[in-house]
Structure formats: C-alpha cells, structure tokens
Write a protein that holds these residues in place. Structure first.
Motif, mmCIF file in Angstrom:
data_model
loop_
_atom_site.group_PDB
_atom_site.id
_atom_site.type_symbol
_atom_site.label_atom_id
_atom_site.label_comp_id
_atom_site.label_asym_id
_atom_site.label_seq_id
_atom_site.Cartn_x
_atom_site.Cartn_y
_atom_site.Cartn_z
ATOM 1 N N LEU A 52 -3.462 -10.570 3.678
ATOM 2 C CA LEU A 52 -4.004 -9.267 3.304
ATOM 3 C C LEU A 52 -3.313 -8.707 2.063
ATOM 4 N N LEU A 53 -2.018 -8.916 1.966
ATOM 5 C CA LEU A 53 -1.291 -8.440 0.788
ATOM 6 C C LEU A 53 -1.688 -9.238 -0.455
ATOM 7 N N ILE A 54 -1.812 -10.547 -0.299
ATOM 8 C CA ILE A 54 -2.199 -11.387 -1.442
ATOM 9 C C ILE A 54 -3.647 -11.108 -1.840
ATOM 10 N N TYR A 55 -4.539 -11.077 -0.848
ATOM 11 C CA TYR A 55 -5.957 -10.838 -1.123
ATOM 12 C C TYR A 55 -6.169 -9.437 -1.697
ATOM 13 N N GLY A 56 -5.366 -8.487 -1.239
ATOM 14 C CA GLY A 56 -5.461 -7.127 -1.753
ATOM 15 C C GLY A 56 -4.759 -6.946 -3.078
ATOM 16 N N LYS A 57 -4.194 -8.036 -3.598
ATOM 17 C CA LYS A 57 -3.531 -8.049 -4.908
ATOM 18 C C LYS A 57 -2.339 -7.087 -4.970
ATOM 19 N N ALA A 58 -1.637 -6.994 -3.836
ATOM 20 C CA ALA A 58 -0.396 -6.219 -3.840
ATOM 21 C C ALA A 58 0.687 -7.095 -4.467
ATOM 22 N N ASN A 59 1.411 -6.558 -5.404
ATOM 23 C CA ASN A 59 2.464 -7.320 -6.064
ATOM 24 C C ASN A 59 3.800 -6.596 -5.924
ATOM 25 N N LYS A 60 4.821 -7.190 -6.493
ATOM 26 C CA LYS A 60 6.164 -6.636 -6.372
ATOM 27 C C LYS A 60 6.239 -5.226 -6.943
ATOM 28 N N ASN A 61 5.598 -5.014 -8.095
ATOM 29 C CA ASN A 61 5.642 -3.694 -8.736
ATOM 30 C C ASN A 61 4.946 -2.629 -7.892
ATOM 31 N N SER A 62 3.778 -2.967 -7.355
ATOM 32 C CA SER A 62 3.037 -1.982 -6.561
ATOM 33 C C SER A 62 3.770 -1.654 -5.266
ATOM 34 N N ILE A 63 4.401 -2.665 -4.653
ATOM 35 C CA ILE A 63 5.152 -2.444 -3.421
ATOM 36 C C ILE A 63 6.380 -1.576 -3.693
ATOM 37 N N CYS A 64 7.085 -1.860 -4.799
ATOM 38 C CA CYS A 64 8.260 -1.047 -5.175
ATOM 39 C C CYS A 64 7.845 0.391 -5.483
ATOM 40 N N GLU A 65 6.683 0.532 -6.131
ATOM 41 C CA GLU A 65 6.173 1.867 -6.446
ATOM 42 C C GLU A 65 5.877 2.656 -5.176
ATOM 43 N N ARG A 66 5.252 1.992 -4.194
ATOM 44 C CA ARG A 66 4.953 2.648 -2.926
ATOM 45 C C ARG A 66 6.238 3.012 -2.190
ATOM 46 N N PHE A 67 7.234 2.131 -2.258
ATOM 47 C CA PHE A 67 8.501 2.388 -1.565
ATOM 48 C C PHE A 67 9.229 3.586 -2.184
ATOM 49 N N ASN A 68 9.234 3.666 -3.508
ATOM 50 C CA ASN A 68 9.870 4.806 -4.182
ATOM 51 C C ASN A 68 9.132 6.101 -3.867
ATOM 52 N N ASP A 69 7.806 6.017 -3.817
ATOM 53 C CA ASP A 69 6.993 7.177 -3.451
ATOM 54 C C ASP A 69 7.280 7.585 -2.011
ATOM 55 N N PHE A 70 7.469 6.595 -1.151
ATOM 56 C CA PHE A 70 7.789 6.834 0.259
ATOM 57 C C PHE A 70 9.104 7.599 0.393
ATOM 58 N N LYS A 71 10.123 7.191 -0.359
ATOM 59 C CA LYS A 71 11.430 7.846 -0.291
ATOM 60 C C LYS A 71 11.336 9.311 -0.720
ATOM 61 N N ASN A 72 10.454 9.612 -1.663
ATOM 62 C CA ASN A 72 10.300 10.983 -2.148
ATOM 63 C C ASN A 72 9.522 11.857 -1.163
ATOM 64 N N LYS A 73 8.582 11.245 -0.450
ATOM 65 C CA LYS A 73 7.697 12.009 0.430
ATOM 66 C C LYS A 73 8.142 12.035 1.889
ATOM 67 N N PHE A 74 8.976 11.083 2.280
ATOM 68 C CA PHE A 74 9.346 10.937 3.686
ATOM 69 C C PHE A 74 10.047 12.190 4.205
ATOM 70 N N ASN A 75 9.530 12.728 5.294
ATOM 71 C CA ASN A 75 10.069 13.931 5.922
ATOM 72 C C ASN A 75 10.548 13.565 7.319
ATOM 73 N N ILE A 76 11.852 13.376 7.461
ATOM 74 C CA ILE A 76 12.412 12.902 8.715
ATOM 75 C C ILE A 76 12.135 13.860 9.865
ATOM 76 N N LYS A 77 12.177 15.164 9.610
ATOM 77 C CA LYS A 77 11.928 16.150 10.668
ATOM 78 C C LYS A 77 10.486 16.051 11.172
ATOM 79 N N GLU A 78 9.556 15.896 10.239
ATOM 80 C CA GLU A 78 8.152 15.780 10.621
ATOM 81 C C GLU A 78 7.911 14.521 11.442
ATOM 82 N N ILE A 79 8.481 13.407 10.992
ATOM 83 C CA ILE A 79 8.290 12.139 11.687
ATOM 84 C C ILE A 79 8.901 12.167 13.080
ATOM 85 N N LEU A 80 10.104 12.706 13.204
ATOM 86 C CA LEU A 80 10.761 12.770 14.508
ATOM 87 C C LEU A 80 10.011 13.685 15.468
ATOM 88 N N LEU A 81 9.556 14.848 14.952
ATOM 89 C CA LEU A 81 8.802 15.772 15.796
ATOM 90 C C LEU A 81 7.511 15.118 16.291
#
Length: 279
Positions: A52-81
C-alpha cells in the motif's frame, strides 16, 4: 500519497492472500512445516502495508514530512483523554451486552467473553501476537479504514456518512465482545484524521490502545491466566448496572467531543485532480 480506491484495495488484498496461500503451500510441501495462522496473519499484514505504501507512492520525504507534521500537531492530553474514554465505552458496552445475553443464553455470553483471535502457547507466539496487535494492526487498519475507505466514502457520500459507514465496517470485522467499542473507536479515528489531516494521529491512539491491550495479554500469559476461560464471578444484574453507568459517562464525554468538532462534518470535499492526498 497517491489516492487508492476501495476496489483497488480489495484487488490488492485478494492478490496478497492468494500469493500467501501459494507461497506457504510450497514451503509446507518442501519442508513439511505448516505455517500457523498467526504466521500467515503477520506475513499478510506486513506485505499489505509495504504494498500500500509503495502503490500509494509514499516515499522517504513524504513519510518524514508527515512525521514532522505529526510532532507539531500531536496533542497528548487529547489522545489520552480519548483513549481512556474509548476504553471505558468499550468496557461498558461489552459488559452491558454480555450481561443482557447472559440472562437469556449464559453459554453464548461466556463464549463471547472468552473469544480471542489467537491461542498463545509459548513465548514465541506471545511475541508474534504482540507485534501483530500492537504494531502491524494499527498501521494497516488506519491505512485501510481511514486513509482509503473513509476518504473514498467521504468523497462520494460526505464526511459524516463516510465516517459512519467506514466505522461500521471497521467494527463488524472485530470480535463480538468489542464490536460496539470498535465502531465508536473508528468514528473518533475518522474525526482525528479529518481534523489533523495526518494519518499518524489516529494511528497513535490506535497503537496506544492495542499496546495496552497487549500488555494485559503479556501479564496474563506469565500469570498463566491468558488462555483460561472466564466461567465464574458473573453477576449479570451487577454487571448491567456498572456497565450502563460507565457507558453513559463515556457517551456523554464522546458526544461532547464530537459536538466540539462538528465543523469537520460541514466541510466540503474538494475534487482531487492530481490524484494526490495527504497520508
């Protein structure tokens, strides 16, 4: 990541299952060793994630971009609640359902309470089950049910109906004891994905949920209680009361969360012309 349709997903899953059946059949014929159902599940899940990742053309750059975006948006209080509330909802709903069934059919209720995906008989199987449940399942299920099915449905029938329908399918594929909880979990995961536009957000709460469930399995394995059936200490009236209270509390909290994020369901999906959407 390239848009993947539901029919493409089904076709890919069928091919992977056929390939797995043939491959393991050949291995069994050559070595006289039969691959367990757990081994097949791990192989299929891992292969599907990679394809699915290969067919969806996810690459190293796009995955790193999503991970960096995740770190900025991740709300630990919201997730735990959300995790705690969803866990309470799941426990409350399963307790209520099994208590009601027990009053009419005790054997069926006990069977539901003791159902499991796999029997764990040794340490190696325990490791395999832990990897499958805590790591592979959250990654694959979020890609399949939120990234592909939910987004495909929401483009055609709207976000709210897409979330409802994909969550019903998601819950229906889980064990009877947690179907109701899984459906609500799926719906909240759709909200998180639509809210943050990053599949890693719902994937994080999914991993948290499954990891904690796996920890209980590990403790049960070493205590020798993991594979033992629950046949005593069942009080349907008491369970019904306790389960109902927990269910009401969790429903109120989740209802408030959904209401506070109601603007998500009013968004109109834009036509995707370049076949590219965020992971």
């Amino acid at each position: 990541m390239k848009k993947i349709g539901v029919f493409e997903l089904i076709f890919i899953e069928i091919l992977v299952c056929i390939f797995t059946f043939i491959l393991f059949g050949i291995i069994g014929a050559i070595t006289n060793y039969n691959i367990t159902r757990l081994g097949e599940r791990i192989f299929i899940d891992s292969t599907l994630i990679i394809i699915l990742l290969i067919y969806g053309k996810a690459n190293k750059n796009s995955i790193c971009e999503r991970f960096n975006d995740f770190k900025n948006k991740f709300n630990i209080k919201e997730i735990l609640l959300l995790y705690i509330t969803l866990a309470v909802f799941s426990f409350g709903s399963s307790t209520v359902i099994t208590a009601i069934i027990y009053k009419f059919n005790p054997q069926k209720a006990i069977k539901i309470m003791n159902e499991t995906h796999y029997d764990v008989n040794n340490g190696l199987e325990l490791i395999g089950v832990t990897i499958s449940i805590a790591i592979l399942a959250p990654i694959l299920e979020e890609l399949v049910f939120r990234r592909i099915i939910f987004k495909s449905f929401s483009r055609n029938i709207g976000i709210i109906f897409g979330a409802i329908l994909s969550s019903i399918i998601f819950g229906a594929l889980h064990l009877d004891s947690v179907k109701a909880g899984a459906m609500i979990f799926g719906f909240i995961a759709c909200i998180l994905y639509e809210k943050y536009k990053n599949i890693l957000i719902p994937m994080s709460i999914h991993m948290l949920n499954n990891t904690i469930a796996s920890i209980f399995d590990i403790v049960g394995f070493f205590n020798g209680t993991l594979n033992k059936d629950i046949v005593s200490n069942i009080n349907p009236t008491k369970d019904l009361i306790i389960g109902s209270i927990l269910l009401i509390i969790a429903t109120i909290i989740l209802g408030k969360y959904i209401y506070n994020n109601r603007k998500i369901f009013k968004k109109k999906n834009k036509t995707i012309s370049n076949e590219q959407v965020n992971i």
